[in-house]
Design an enzyme around this catalytic site. Structure first.
Site, short mmCIF file in Angstrom:
data_model
loop_
_atom_site.label_atom_id
_atom_site.label_comp_id
_atom_site.label_asym_id
_atom_site.label_seq_id
_atom_site.Cartn_x
_atom_site.Cartn_y
_atom_site.Cartn_z
N GLU A 37 -2.04 -7.11 -21.03
CA GLU A 37 -3.10 -7.22 -20.18
C GLU A 37 -3.66 -8.90 -20.26
OE1 GLU A 37 -4.50 -5.70 -17.60
OE2 GLU A 37 -3.32 -4.24 -17.86
N CYS A 56 0.72 -2.78 -0.02
CA CYS A 56 -0.38 -3.26 0.87
C CYS A 56 -0.81 -4.86 0.56
CB CYS A 56 -1.47 -2.26 0.86
SG CYS A 56 -2.74 -2.43 2.06
N CYS A 106 4.28 -1.83 5.15
CA CYS A 106 3.94 -0.33 5.22
C CYS A 106 5.27 0.38 5.37
CB CYS A 106 3.21 -0.13 6.40
SG CYS A 106 1.73 -1.20 6.79
N CYS A 148 5.26 3.37 2.61
CA CYS A 148 3.88 3.74 2.20
C CYS A 148 3.53 5.12 2.35
CB CYS A 148 2.60 2.66 2.67
SG CYS A 148 1.06 3.28 2.53
S1 SF4 Z 1 -0.06 2.06 5.90
FE1 SF4 Z 1 -0.08 1.52 3.40
S2 SF4 Z 1 0.69 -0.49 3.35
FE2 SF4 Z 1 0.27 -0.36 5.45
S3 SF4 Z 1 -1.82 -1.16 5.79
FE3 SF4 Z 1 -2.02 1.18 5.20
S4 SF4 Z 1 -2.35 1.33 3.20
FE4 SF4 Z 1 -1.55 -0.60 3.56
#
Ligand code: SF4
Length: 302
Positions: free
Chosen positions: A44, A195, A201, A206
């Site tokens: 860290e 994200c 995505c 995602c």
């Molecule tokens: S689908 Fe997933 S990666 Fe895309 S904006 Fe929403 S949380 Fe973020």
């Protein structure tokens, strides 16, 4: 209902989806393989200034040379600082603090690390963020991490307002109880590889696409992304609209769906059945939608 009105009601599914996504595949940093608080603290402190990829070698060399707090305490401070500059790890004060923190663990805590975020903050150079990271990753006893990545995710996915307290509440509510180790790793991974400022995505698979407000609307701005390149008309935006529409209607035939997601939909036109079938096939490949070609009906897969 969840305690936080901005979060989905099916919170357990949201949590499970993210943990499964993280456990199926994630970046392999060696400090994710250990629960040694000393090794985690070193990682860290090193990563506060340095890109994670570069930290790996420095972290391995450091632990080989000083594998325990006792070994680091016995080291000459000048050697520790020398190591820090040789590996270009940023502010040398961090090396001094780490040396001092090791001495405190040995002298004040009988050689065994404190376990809670509050106690960990008594160590030299250990602020709230680092204390929470060590408590989470070493002892599974941390609070929900709220960093820039987590804020971006919460803002986009669940419309959490850009307000520190709102982020704290949302992040704490999202985290399943007693799972700070896996959860904090998973949500930071989501913000770090999916994200991101330019969201990935679909490319990253995602796990929150079917809940995500930004994915449905095509508006991917965030507190640290005040403007975005235009997504209007982009495939990603229409994928989002398909998901949002199927969520609302459960099941849709092709033409009804087409008219709901775009005003210029005409069954035989450029953006008609063929175009929409292609979109649905991609969503089916990603496991988000079931598409019955024969009956031309799409449903959401959860
Ligand atoms: S689908 Fe997933 S990666 Fe895309 S904006 Fe929403 S949380 Fe973020």
């Amino acid at each position: 209902m969840t305690a936080d009105p901005t979060l989905p009601c099916d919170l357990e599914e949201v949590q499970q989806a993210l943990i499964e996504w993280y456990e199926a595949d994630h970046r392999d940093f060696p400090w994710r393989e250990t629960d040694d608080p000393y090794a985690i603290l070193v990682s860290e402190v090193m990563s506060q200034q340095t890109q994670l990829g570069r930290v790996v070698e420095a972290w391995e060399n450091f632990l080989e040379r000083w594998p325990t707090t006792a070994a680091l305490t016995a080291a000459d401070r000048a050697d520790v600082v020398g190591f820090w500059s040789d590996h270009r790890l940023g502010y040398n004060n961090r090396a001094k603090y780490l040396h001092e923190a090791a001495r405190q663990v040995e002298a004040e805590f009988d050689g065994s690390f404190p376990r809670t975020p509050d106690e960990l903050q008594e160590l030299m150079g250990v602020g709230p963020y680092t204390a929470n990271a060590v408590a989470s990753f070493a002892f599974n006893a941390g609070d929900a991490v709220v960093d820039t990545n987590v804020k971006r995710v919460c803002y986009r996915a669940f419309d959490v307002p850009d307000d520190d307290e709102a982020f704290e509440v949302a992040a704490a509510t999202l985290m399943p109880e007693g799972k700070s180790r896996v959860w904090n790793n998973a949500i930071m991974e989501l913000g770090g590889v999916a994200c991101t400022q330019q969201p990935r995505c679909d490319e990253s698979g995602c796990p929150w696409r079917s809940w995500c407000s930004a994915y449905a609307s095509g508006d991917f701005t965030a507190p640290d992304v005040p403007t975005q390149s235009t997504f209007d008309g982009s495939r990603r935006q229409f994928r989002g609209r398909v998901i949002a529409t199927l969520k609302e209607y459960d099941e849709c035939d092709l033409d009804a769906l087409g008219h709901r997601i775009r005003v210029d939909y005409t069954p035989d036109g450029e953006h008609g059945r063929e175009w929409l079938s292609g979109l649905l096939e991609d969503l089916e490949d990603d496991g988000l939608v079931a598409f019955d070609r024969e009956d031309a009906v799409a449903t959401l897969r959860q």
